[in-house]
Write an enzyme that holds these catalytic residues in place. Structure first.
Site, PDB file in Angstrom:
ATOM      1  N   ALA A 203       0.880  -1.164   0.000  1.00  0.00           N
ATOM      2  CA  ALA A 203       0.000   0.000   0.000  1.00  0.00           C
ATOM      3  C   ALA A 203       0.917   1.213   0.000  1.00  0.00           C
ATOM      4  CB  ALA A 203      -0.856   0.004   1.252  1.00  0.00           C
ATOM      5  N   CYS A 204       0.647   2.206  -0.807  1.00  0.00           N
ATOM      6  CA  CYS A 204       1.643   3.264  -0.951  1.00  0.00           C
ATOM      7  C   CYS A 204       1.003   4.612  -1.267  1.00  0.00           C
ATOM      8  CB  CYS A 204       2.595   2.993  -2.096  1.00  0.00           C
ATOM      9  SG  CYS A 204       3.035   1.296  -2.290  1.00  0.00           S
TER      10      CYS A 204
END
Ligand SMILES: *[C@@H]1O[C@H](CO)[C@@H](O)[C@H](O)[C@H]1NC(C)=O
Ligand SMILES: *[C@@H]1O[C@H](CO)[C@@H](O)[C@H](O)[C@H]1NC(C)=O
Ligand SMILES: *[C@@H]1O[C@H](CO)[C@@H](O)[C@H](O)[C@H]1NC(C)=O
Ligand SMILES: *[C@@H]1O[C@H](CO)[C@@H](O)[C@H](O)[C@H]1NC(C)=O
Length: 358
Positions: free
Chosen positions: A119-120
């Protein structure tokens, strides 16, 4: 006061195995593209404490086994590597497995599974002078701490840096990278790509793992437009968001990918007031969850910074803002393809997140 207790509690938990309280620059290595794929990563692996590296990767692997215990995946991994996986990645994975004393199927799975779990936050900004900055946080919600495995790699051919990227030791693909004086790329997982069997099926259909497509693009795309074109239309194994920044005014795009094509595109457009692009892990135009509205907080931080004040330091600050940085943030990478020597990744201490709350 409640948060203080949480802070002390988590602080003392992490105390037992790491006590990094400062952010620090990731180690940097060369990988020679002039060597056969099987030999490229060996010098890097030899740089690490071998016992420790094996331990980390075993933990990573046991995490995979916990979630997807099916032996089918290991068998499929071997078939994939032997018959379908493209070079140089297949050869590089074989070389890494040999250097580590792991099975090739194990290293293959470590390389392929990773894609589904990150997740970024990615951000591109354009200054008043038309200069482009690109920054990204890599967030991982694993029970093991992969910070020690983060590395920046310069890929060298004939003594020249062909491209640079950030990965984890043992993983040959890139989720973040830069082609000097041309473009930079970062990728973020798309919410609904966790369906592993779909990804496995995609692989067998000879679709491309995204992190390998990114390496191919960095290696061969001659300019920003060709990079965007290649990343927009090549069939890939998992749905993904790709953020691509160039070197000239207006060269910034956030694309939303389905497996077989483009779902959405958004460009920088200063004349329209769009001097920055933010991408997290949710589709544009859909409501982002309250508990993870990094898009909102990043936009707010960029608004209050303003186009006049954006530079690599203030962009780093935006990526370090409370609720943009998360407890899962492992590294922050800063890029500007126009100044390739500025490429740098910082390993974010767990404290970076807690400090921001005070
Ligand atoms: C490598 O790490 C192991 C486990 O943490 C430690 O026992 C060993 O002393 C280290 N070896 C070297 C050469 O530093
Ligand atoms: C990496 O390669 C570059 C270009 O050939 C060279 O200048 C640099 O010294 C190398 N770095 C290391 C750590 O070997
Ligand atoms: C930028 O926005 C303007 C105004 O809305 C529009 O006319 C123009 O086509 C846009 N340019 C690009 C490259 O999207
Ligand atoms: C940021 O600024 C834009 C333009 O003024 C505005 O439309 C938007 O609501 C602002 N967003 C946040 C989160 O502050």
């Amino acid at each position: 006061m409640a948060w203080l207790w949480v802070f002390l509690f988590l602080g003392s938990c992490s105390f037992t195995y790491t006590f990094e309280t400062k952010d620090y620059v990731a180690p940097r290595f060369n990988v020679s593209l002039d060597l056969p794929p099987e030999e490229r990563w060996k010098p890097i692996i030899e740089h690490y404490n071998f016992t420790e590296l094996q331990q980390y990767l075993k933990m990573f692997l046991s995490l995979i086994k916990d979630h997807w215990s099916k032996p089918m995946y290991f068998i499929m991994a071997d078939i994939y590597l032997d018959f379908l996986a493209p070079e140089p990645y297949a050869g590089e994975i074989r070389g890494i497995a040999k250097a580590l004393g792991f099975k090739t199927s194990e290293v293959t799975l470590i390389n392929l599974i990773y894609e589904a779990v990150m997740a970024c936050t990615s951000i591109i900004t354009e200054t008043k002078e038309g200069y482009i900055y690109h920054g990204r946080n890599m967030d991982l919600y694993f029970s093991i701490d992969l910070r020690k495995l983060v590395l920046d790699v310069d890929f060298i051919r004939n003594g020249q840096i062909v491209y640079t990227g950030t990965t984890f030791t043992g993983i040959v693909g890139l989720y973040t990278g830069q082609s000097p004086h041309k473009f930079s790329i970062s990728s973020n997982a798309r919410e609904n790509n966790q369906v592993l069997w779909k990804n496995a099926l995609s692989l067998l259909l000879r679709r491309y793992p995204v992190s390998w497509l990114i390496r191919d693009t960095l290696n061969s795309a001659p300019d920003f437009d060709s990079a965007v074109e290649k990343l927009s239309h090549t069939e890939i194994t998992a749905e993904m968001y790709l953020t691509i920044a160039g070197t000239k005014p207006g060269e910034g795009v956030a694309i939303t990918r389905d497996r077989d094509g483009l779902a959405d595109v958004l460009n920088l457009n200063v004349s329209n007031g769009r001097w920055f692009l933010v991408q997290t892990n949710y589709d544009r135009g859909t409501p982002h969850p309250q508990h993870d509205n990094r898009m909102y907080y990043a936009t707010q931080a960029l608004n209050s910074t303003g186009q006049d004040n954006i530079n690599k330091d203030s962009l780093y600050e935006v990526l370090s803002t409370h609720k943009v940085i998360t407890w899962g943030t492992v590294h922050t990478t800063m890029m500007s393809a126009a100044s390739p020597e500025d490429y740098v990744s910082f390993i974010r201490s767990k404290m970076a997140f807690y400090r921001r709350r005070i």
